[in-house]
Design a protein around this motif. Sequence first.
Motif, PDB file in Angstrom:
ATOM      1  N   THR A 175      41.790  36.022  34.365  1.00 37.94           N
ATOM      2  CA  THR A 175      41.287  37.396  34.236  1.00 37.94           C
ATOM      3  C   THR A 175      41.252  38.078  35.606  1.00 37.94           C
ATOM      4  O   THR A 175      41.667  37.515  36.612  1.00 37.94           O
ATOM      5  CB  THR A 175      39.873  37.409  33.628  1.00 37.94           C
ATOM      6  OG1 THR A 175      38.980  36.784  34.544  1.00 37.94           O
ATOM      7  CG2 THR A 175      39.835  36.662  32.301  1.00 37.94           C
ATOM      8  N   LYS A 176      40.694  39.296  35.631  1.00 36.65           N
ATOM      9  CA  LYS A 176      40.667  40.074  36.865  1.00 36.65           C
ATOM     10  C   LYS A 176      39.636  39.563  37.863  1.00 36.65           C
ATOM     11  O   LYS A 176      39.701  39.884  39.045  1.00 36.65           O
ATOM     12  CB  LYS A 176      40.326  41.537  36.527  1.00 36.65           C
ATOM     13  CG  LYS A 176      41.475  42.259  35.861  1.00 36.65           C
ATOM     14  CD  LYS A 176      41.259  43.762  35.899  1.00 36.65           C
ATOM     15  CE  LYS A 176      42.580  44.482  35.727  1.00 36.65           C
ATOM     16  NZ  LYS A 176      43.508  43.805  34.783  1.00 36.65           N
ATOM     17  N   THR A 216      43.631  36.056  41.213  1.00 37.06           N
ATOM     18  CA  THR A 216      43.175  36.521  39.903  1.00 37.06           C
ATOM     19  C   THR A 216      44.360  37.115  39.162  1.00 37.06           C
ATOM     20  O   THR A 216      45.438  37.277  39.732  1.00 37.06           O
ATOM     21  CB  THR A 216      42.071  37.590  40.063  1.00 37.06           C
ATOM     22  OG1 THR A 216      42.542  38.569  40.982  1.00 37.06           O
ATOM     23  CG2 THR A 216      40.794  36.982  40.603  1.00 37.06           C
ATOM     24  N   ASP A 217      44.163  37.438  37.893  1.00 36.74           N
ATOM     25  CA  ASP A 217      45.259  37.946  37.060  1.00 36.74           C
ATOM     26  C   ASP A 217      46.467  37.020  37.150  1.00 36.74           C
ATOM     27  O   ASP A 217      47.606  37.480  37.173  1.00 36.74           O
ATOM     28  CB  ASP A 217      45.682  39.356  37.527  1.00 36.74           C
ATOM     29  CG  ASP A 217      44.847  40.426  36.844  1.00 36.74           C
ATOM     30  OD1 ASP A 217      44.502  40.220  35.671  1.00 36.74           O
ATOM     31  OD2 ASP A 217      44.528  41.428  37.499  1.00 36.74           O
TER      32      ASP A 217
END
Lengths: 578, 141
Positions: A175-176, A216-217
Amino acid sequence: MPMEEKIGVYVCECGPNIADKVDIDKVVETISSLPSVNVVERHKLLCSEDGKKFLKESIQKNELTRIVVAACSPKQHEVTFMRVCESAGINPYFFQLTNIREQCAWIIDDKEEATERTIRYIRAAIRRVLYHKALEKKEIEANPDVLVIGGGIAGISASLLLASGDRKVYLIEKTKVVGGKVREFAKLFPRMEPCSDIISQKIKEVENNKNIEVHTDSEVSEVLGFLGNFVAKVNTSENKAIEQPSEQAIKEKGLENKELELKVGAVVVATGFSMLDLQQLPQYGYGKYDNVYTALEFEKMNAEGKILLKNGKPPKQIAIIHCVGREKVGYCSRVCCMYSLKFANYIKSKLPSVKVSHLYTDLTVPGKTYQKFYEQTKEKDVEFIRAQDIEITESNGQLTINHKGTPNLKPLNTDMVILSSAITPSSDAHKLAEMLNISQGDNGFFVEEHPKLAPVSTSMEGIFITGCAQGPKNISDSIVQAQAVAGKILSSIIPGKKLELEVKTSEISEALCIGCQTCLEVCSYGAIYFDEIKRVCIVNEVLCRGCGNCVGSCPSGAASSKHFTTTQLHQEVVEALR
Amino acid sequence: MKDDFEPTIIGFLCRWCSYAGADLAGTSRLQYPPSMLPIRVMCSSRVDPVFIITAFLRGADAVLVAGCHPGDCHYIEGNYYTRRRFACLRKIFETLGMESDRIRLSWISASEGPRFAQVVTDYTDKIKKLGPNPAKKEIFL
Ligand SMILES: Cc1cc2nc3c(=O)[nH]c(=O)nc-3n(C[C@H](O)[C@H](O)[C@H](O)COP(=O)(O)OP(=O)(O)OC[C@H]3O[C@@H](n4cnc5c(N)ncnc54)[C@H](O)[C@@H]3O)c2cc1C
Ligand code: SF4
Ligand code: SF4
Ligand code: SF4
Ligand code: FES
């Protein structure tokens, strides 16, 4: 029979331990009379410094090529004497230890009988050692860097401890943001301390640690290799540019979607959990009635401020249902009772006059602090109802919970329902299991190598599991496990030190293999692969643990275990029976 | 004649559990019949059924294969394969009219010294009743 070997046999008295029970003179006399044996000696304490020196000198003086020691269990001193052999300049695998103490002297009262047995054991060992082959120690370079998949509390904790041990860590989060589920929580059971303090501090630590590279991501798309030498591909679409592209980030494609190639020595899987899909349990009315919430939804609502009904009014009654889906998944999720109690505390502190009812089947409040938390919660005028076969209906915005379990209790009317549902494996678990070649249990969580002996390792050496990815647990246990993983990695891969590999691996004869792949199927370590061109199976010696299962299964005699070859075992059995 | 018959049993013991269980029986000074000749293997799954048959042809009166309890194999699933192979072997024994009581598979952990001694004692008694392995006389190689 193999060619001329010079065999030495050493019988240990172990003080009185063996000498009292076995007629050693007779043993020495009998063994000396065997034609194939060159030297037979006895010693009071062969594992003592004096004994080892004696053994070494005797091996050298007599220029022996094969050694048999009759003493205690291999568990005690096999390694000791293998080292002596090595120091005497002979390959340590040209040695056989036979256990005349634990499995002879100590179990047989009759001295004559024990003596006869000792002779038999030694004969079998002599026969076996004649067929031994020299084996060489194998070492490989190991990369000390670590890949951590999943940036929840478990992944974060493992990363921090590894980084404090000066390891480079790549933390990959889908996720972010890092933090995992815990980010959504206002407070934590059982102390009801604000969650943000703990988690935001940890996140800051991770972000500021120069040894940790957070992506992240991002998702891992491929992991190849083995302990000490993994190569991982990571797809990342994070927009924050990595200021200093590390040496490791070799390949980079495009601007938005990049692919990184990371070289690491170990992999930590900390991908956390999902929650049971409540559409599968229509009797609870989730998705159908307005004021039925999942536990995570309620955490979020509470954390964002007010506890309100969909129509914007505060509720008068809230029911919290425990164990939702426990029967369906077939295990207890360990934390639902506790977070349900936490919810009661949220509610009572924001809306003291709301009536709170818990509907439970069994209460799980283990350990040294939970019972007290339960008692304190109960004192806040919170109702506990034992309930089964729950079914929820609605009319005019009023929810009704029909239940069995406590006789003579009427259905419960309420404004809001919170479903404390089962924790399930992360939705990515299957994909990861395939990619990493690790196993999932019947319930879908990753399986530890051994529940007691190796609880954070997996069947793939160098790949570890921690947190809820391994099974449902609370934050403390997730952190304990994460630190255990870090400890395992810090102690098994030491920078600058090579890794010693198992020597007694299996091998497959290309000439004899018929390509049936039975061996490949039985190997629990993915250590065998099929060569499509040659149409034979091949053992990857780096992954092989030497159990011999493939050998036991091979129909053509192509597979064999080093140091436990069919010939060696066969000769040992035959001689023991003579 | 049967009275003074002392059976010879070959025992394939996995090194992690059953061999360690046998060691513990010794360390605890448990006395059991000296009928079993231990052969140490890494895992019970290494035991090729052919080993068992050879042992009979070479005069063993019985063969015991011992490994870790189900779920406790040091190599994860080895003993499940052992169990399957053993079931097949037992069928083969029965089909050929051989006494399938002469082979036994037991799970003995490293902490089960007393159980190890008991298994060997019981099995020895049983084989004593069965008498010597007839294959010793019947089969010529
Ligand atoms: C409603 C609720 C309330 C709770 N309250 C408490 C409490 O008060 N106190 C307590 O001790 N425990 C509580 N728990 C338990 C707690 O949530 C867990 O112990 C904790 O979240 C476990 O952390 P984790 O890192 O293993 O998993 P997670 O928190 O699930 O983190 C996993 C992380 O991995 C990431 N990820 C997943 N797949 C991939 C992938 N393929 N690639 C990259 N990243 C991936 C996820 O995005 C996530 O960031 C509660 C649980 C629930 C459900
Ligand atoms: S080598 Fe083993 S048997 Fe010999 S003295 Fe040492 S402990 Fe006793
Ligand atoms: S089981 Fe034996 S014959 Fe079959 S593929 Fe494996 S090594 Fe080859
Ligand atoms: S010995 Fe065991 S680990 Fe090695 S290849 Fe064979 S089955 Fe796999
Ligand atoms: S290691 Fe004991 S049975 Fe496999």
